[in-house]
Write a protein that holds these residues in place. Structure first.
Motif, PDB file in Angstrom:
ATOM      1  N   ASP A   1       0.818  -1.217   0.000  1.00  0.00           N
ATOM      2  CA  ASP A   1       0.000   0.000   0.000  1.00  0.00           C
ATOM      3  C   ASP A   1       0.853   1.268   0.000  1.00  0.00           C
ATOM      4  O   ASP A   1       0.608   2.211   0.759  1.00  0.00           O
ATOM      5  CB  ASP A   1      -0.956   0.008   1.202  1.00  0.00           C
ATOM      6  CG  ASP A   1      -2.062   1.056   1.058  1.00  0.00           C
ATOM      7  OD1 ASP A   1      -2.275   1.527  -0.077  1.00  0.00           O
ATOM      8  OD2 ASP A   1      -2.694   1.403   2.061  1.00  0.00           O
ATOM      9  N   PHE A   2       1.862   1.306  -0.873  1.00  0.00           N
ATOM     10  CA  PHE A   2       2.695   2.505  -0.947  1.00  0.00           C
ATOM     11  C   PHE A   2       1.972   3.675  -1.600  1.00  0.00           C
ATOM     12  O   PHE A   2       2.367   4.827  -1.401  1.00  0.00           O
ATOM     13  CB  PHE A   2       3.995   2.204  -1.695  1.00  0.00           C
ATOM     14  CG  PHE A   2       4.978   1.380  -0.913  1.00  0.00           C
ATOM     15  CD1 PHE A   2       4.901   1.307   0.469  1.00  0.00           C
ATOM     16  CD2 PHE A   2       5.987   0.676  -1.548  1.00  0.00           C
ATOM     17  CE1 PHE A   2       5.806   0.550   1.209  1.00  0.00           C
ATOM     18  CE2 PHE A   2       6.896  -0.081  -0.824  1.00  0.00           C
ATOM     19  CZ  PHE A   2       6.811  -0.147   0.553  1.00  0.00           C
ATOM     20  N   THR A   3       0.932   3.412  -2.382  1.00  0.00           N
ATOM     21  CA  THR A   3       0.150   4.524  -2.927  1.00  0.00           C
ATOM     22  C   THR A   3      -0.439   5.345  -1.783  1.00  0.00           C
ATOM     23  O   THR A   3      -0.360   6.584  -1.779  1.00  0.00           O
ATOM     24  CB  THR A   3      -0.969   4.013  -3.842  1.00  0.00           C
ATOM     25  OG1 THR A   3      -0.389   3.321  -4.939  1.00  0.00           O
ATOM     26  CG2 THR A   3      -1.815   5.166  -4.360  1.00  0.00           C
ATOM     27  N   GLY A   4      -1.012   4.658  -0.786  1.00  0.00           N
ATOM     28  CA  GLY A   4      -1.553   5.363   0.364  1.00  0.00           C
ATOM     29  C   GLY A   4      -0.475   5.837   1.312  1.00  0.00           C
ATOM     30  O   GLY A   4      -0.377   7.029   1.645  1.00  0.00           O
ATOM     31  N   ASN A   5       0.379   4.917   1.740  1.00  0.00           N
ATOM     32  CA  ASN A   5       1.365   5.211   2.780  1.00  0.00           C
ATOM     33  C   ASN A   5       2.414   6.223   2.354  1.00  0.00           C
ATOM     34  O   ASN A   5       2.877   7.023   3.181  1.00  0.00           O
ATOM     35  CB  ASN A   5       2.052   3.921   3.233  1.00  0.00           C
ATOM     36  CG  ASN A   5       1.287   3.206   4.324  1.00  0.00           C
ATOM     37  OD1 ASN A   5       0.998   3.786   5.363  1.00  0.00           O
ATOM     38  ND2 ASN A   5       0.933   1.954   4.082  1.00  0.00           N
ATOM     39  N   LEU A   6       2.822   6.181   1.088  1.00  0.00           N
ATOM     40  CA  LEU A   6       3.852   7.105   0.615  1.00  0.00           C
ATOM     41  C   LEU A   6       3.232   8.307  -0.103  1.00  0.00           C
ATOM     42  O   LEU A   6       3.355   9.436   0.357  1.00  0.00           O
ATOM     43  CB  LEU A   6       4.836   6.388  -0.308  1.00  0.00           C
ATOM     44  CG  LEU A   6       5.771   5.374   0.354  1.00  0.00           C
ATOM     45  CD1 LEU A   6       6.692   4.757  -0.688  1.00  0.00           C
ATOM     46  CD2 LEU A   6       6.597   6.024   1.459  1.00  0.00           C
ATOM     47  N   LEU A   7       2.560   8.060  -1.236  1.00  0.00           N
ATOM     48  CA  LEU A   7       2.018   9.184  -2.002  1.00  0.00           C
ATOM     49  C   LEU A   7       0.952   9.938  -1.223  1.00  0.00           C
ATOM     50  O   LEU A   7       0.814  11.160  -1.358  1.00  0.00           O
ATOM     51  CB  LEU A   7       1.444   8.681  -3.331  1.00  0.00           C
ATOM     52  CG  LEU A   7       2.417   7.942  -4.257  1.00  0.00           C
ATOM     53  CD1 LEU A   7       1.727   7.586  -5.566  1.00  0.00           C
ATOM     54  CD2 LEU A   7       3.678   8.759  -4.508  1.00  0.00           C
ATOM     55  N   GLY A   8       0.185   9.230  -0.407  1.00  0.00           N
ATOM     56  CA  GLY A   8      -0.874   9.867   0.365  1.00  0.00           C
ATOM     57  C   GLY A   8      -0.461  10.298   1.741  1.00  0.00           C
ATOM     58  O   GLY A   8      -1.286  10.827   2.502  1.00  0.00           O
ATOM     59  N   ASP A   9       0.825  10.130   2.094  1.00  0.00           N
ATOM     60  CA  ASP A   9       1.211  10.465   3.472  1.00  0.00           C
ATOM     61  C   ASP A   9       2.706  10.759   3.584  1.00  0.00           C
ATOM     62  O   ASP A   9       3.132  11.893   3.517  1.00  0.00           O
ATOM     63  CB  ASP A   9       0.801   9.322   4.402  1.00  0.00           C
ATOM     64  CG  ASP A   9       0.671   9.737   5.860  1.00  0.00           C
ATOM     65  OD1 ASP A   9       0.470  10.940   6.121  1.00  0.00           O
ATOM     66  OD2 ASP A   9       0.757   8.865   6.739  1.00  0.00           O
ATOM     67  N   LYS A  10       3.530   9.725   3.723  1.00  0.00           N
ATOM     68  CA  LYS A  10       4.900   9.899   4.213  1.00  0.00           C
ATOM     69  C   LYS A  10       5.859  10.605   3.261  1.00  0.00           C
ATOM     70  O   LYS A  10       6.899  11.093   3.701  1.00  0.00           O
ATOM     71  CB  LYS A  10       5.476   8.538   4.624  1.00  0.00           C
ATOM     72  CG  LYS A  10       4.770   7.911   5.807  1.00  0.00           C
ATOM     73  CD  LYS A  10       5.413   6.586   6.194  1.00  0.00           C
ATOM     74  CE  LYS A  10       4.736   5.986   7.417  1.00  0.00           C
ATOM     75  NZ  LYS A  10       3.333   5.609   7.151  1.00  0.00           N
ATOM     76  N   SER A  11       5.555  10.651   1.974  1.00  0.00           N
ATOM     77  CA  SER A  11       6.480  11.308   1.045  1.00  0.00           C
ATOM     78  C   SER A  11       6.251  12.811   0.951  1.00  0.00           C
ATOM     79  O   SER A  11       7.028  13.521   0.300  1.00  0.00           O
ATOM     80  CB  SER A  11       6.351  10.682  -0.343  1.00  0.00           C
ATOM     81  OG  SER A  11       5.091  10.982  -0.915  1.00  0.00           O
ATOM     82  N   VAL A  12       5.191  13.307   1.591  1.00  0.00           N
ATOM     83  CA  VAL A  12       4.802  14.718   1.468  1.00  0.00           C
ATOM     84  C   VAL A  12       5.351  15.517   2.644  1.00  0.00           C
ATOM     85  O   VAL A  12       5.095  15.176   3.805  1.00  0.00           O
ATOM     86  CB  VAL A  12       3.270  14.861   1.411  1.00  0.00           C
ATOM     87  CG1 VAL A  12       2.873  16.315   1.241  1.00  0.00           C
ATOM     88  CG2 VAL A  12       2.697  13.995   0.283  1.00  0.00           C
ATOM     89  N   THR A  13       6.107  16.579   2.366  1.00  0.00           N
ATOM     90  CA  THR A  13       6.603  17.442   3.432  1.00  0.00           C
ATOM     91  C   THR A  13       5.451  18.209   4.075  1.00  0.00           C
ATOM     92  O   THR A  13       4.683  18.893   3.384  1.00  0.00           O
ATOM     93  CB  THR A  13       7.635  18.440   2.898  1.00  0.00           C
ATOM     94  OG1 THR A  13       8.858  17.752   2.605  1.00  0.00           O
ATOM     95  CG2 THR A  13       7.930  19.539   3.925  1.00  0.00           C
ATOM     96  N   VAL A  14       5.321  18.059   5.382  1.00  0.00           N
ATOM     97  CA  VAL A  14       4.328  18.816   6.138  1.00  0.00           C
ATOM     98  C   VAL A  14       4.948  19.262   7.457  1.00  0.00           C
ATOM     99  O   VAL A  14       5.776  18.559   8.036  1.00  0.00           O
ATOM    100  CB  VAL A  14       3.048  17.990   6.422  1.00  0.00           C
ATOM    101  CG1 VAL A  14       2.241  17.783   5.152  1.00  0.00           C
ATOM    102  CG2 VAL A  14       3.377  16.648   7.056  1.00  0.00           C
ATOM    103  N   ILE A  15       4.549  20.426   7.904  1.00  0.00           N
ATOM    104  CA  ILE A  15       4.949  20.949   9.215  1.00  0.00           C
ATOM    105  C   ILE A  15       3.662  21.270   9.960  1.00  0.00           C
ATOM    106  O   ILE A  15       2.839  22.053   9.474  1.00  0.00           O
ATOM    107  CB  ILE A  15       5.841  22.187   9.083  1.00  0.00           C
ATOM    108  CG1 ILE A  15       7.153  21.816   8.378  1.00  0.00           C
ATOM    109  CG2 ILE A  15       6.121  22.805  10.455  1.00  0.00           C
ATOM    110  CD1 ILE A  15       8.038  23.002   8.051  1.00  0.00           C
TER     111      ILE A  15
END
Length: 338
Positions: A263-277
């Motif tokens: 589920d890297f579409t969700g876990n990465l593209l939808g979450d962990k790969s996106v810079t957020v503060i």
């Protein structure tokens, strides 16, 4: 206060359970009892399948709670069930949502509770959004006393946070580090991520219980520390006492070639790969003095020490290990084409 936790033994809720019990609250846990031996002796355990509503009502009886906290509600149907069970029986209903519900990509990398909720990549997040909308509608129309909490990546000693791992957890990534093998990091490793130690999260969460400023409001609870994924993996390697070989692969490529269960579409593209503060000033206004005090380099040392001392948690994942080697070989081969 008299408090009911639905769940109460997971990564987030176990720390809340311990702190509430230590503070002398009248604490009840409602779950299936799979980890009942880890629950403090002072806690009343209601061992039941919450979907059996009649049995829940039989065991809970006519009890009135100051707060009911839902840690394992993932679908709107589960939230609707909770409303049926606890409407008129609690002064506050706290729903654990997710910071992954925020818009991907967000219009601004600084995230507040007012950031738009929308995640086209991850059904898990869309279901959380639907649960929030249902609860806020019930609050607006019928006065249901909801508080929404949005954690991000909260961790405890039982697991080391990494971004790219298989369905069996992060141990295989640590094993690759210890064996001197390259470990895959999403993107170029420079995107920023926030990791929160569960005991820190628990203090902020407990500050919202019985808090009149929390009714009808969403709050995010997480650390103020932001680290790049390269820094996170370096902290893990430091805790292991090894030099890491970080191998960078584009997140969209990982999502395209990974087995569906990763589920890297969700876990990465939808979450962990996106810079957020995350801006937690709203929480700090409602809970004066709240501050996360555990730096990640400190927390991950506790994680690594705990895992090394508990072999039963060292679950190997040979399929993921072979997949990593295959991805790395494919990218290295592609480099030779040009």
């Amino acid at each position: 206060m008299k408090i009911l936790l639905i769940g109460g033994t997971g990564t987030i809720s176990s720390a809340i359970t311990r702190q509430l019990a230590a503070s002398g609250h009248d604490l009840w846990l409602l779950n299936r009892g799979n980890r009942k031996s880890e629950v403090p002796a002072s806690v009343k355990q209601v061992i039941v399948d919450i979907n059996d509503e009649q049995e829940v009502l039989r065991q809970v009886g006519s009890e009135m709670f100051d707060a009911v906290c839902e840690f394992i509600g993932f679908l709107p149907s589960q939230v609707e069930r909770d409303i049926r069970l606890f409407k008129g029986r609690t002064r506050q209903y706290v729903y654990i949502s997710s910071a992954s519900a925020y818009n991907k990509p967000a219009a601004n990398h600084v995230i507040t509770e007012g950031t738009t909720l929308a995640n086209p990549y991850w059904e898990y997040s869309r279901n959380k959004i639907a649960c929030e909308e249902l609860l806020m509608k019930e609050y607006r129309e019928n006065g249901f006393p909801v508080t929404i909490v949005r954690p991000s990546h909260t961790y405890c000693e039982r697991g080391v946070p990494v971004s790219v791992h298989g369905p069996k957890g992060s141990w295989q990534v640590l094993k690759r580090m210890m064996e001197g093998k390259p470990v895959i990091v999403n993107g170029d490793g420079s995107s920023l991520w926030t990791l929160t130690w569960n005991e820190d999260f628990a203090r902020g969460f407990i500050g919202l219980l019985g808090n009149p400023k929390a009714i009808g409001e969403p709050f995010q609870i997480m650390s103020d520390e932001q680290l790049s994924w390269n820094q996170i993996y370096q902290c893990v390697a430091n805790a292991l006492g090894v030099t890491p070989q970080l191998y960078h692969v584009a997140s969209d490529f990982l999502a395209a070639v990974a087995p569906k269960e990763y589920d890297f579409t969700g876990n990465l593209l939808g979450d962990k790969s996106v810079t957020v503060i995350f801006d937690c000033s709203k929480l700090k206004r409602a809970v004066p003095g709240f501050q996360c005090v555990t730096r990640f380099d400190e927390g991950v040392r506790r994680c690594v020490a705990y895992l090394l001392a508990h072999p039963e948690l060292q679950e190997e994942d040979p399929e993921f290990d072979a997949w990593c080697d295959k991805v790395i070989a494919a990218q290295e081969s592609a480099k030779q084409i040009i």
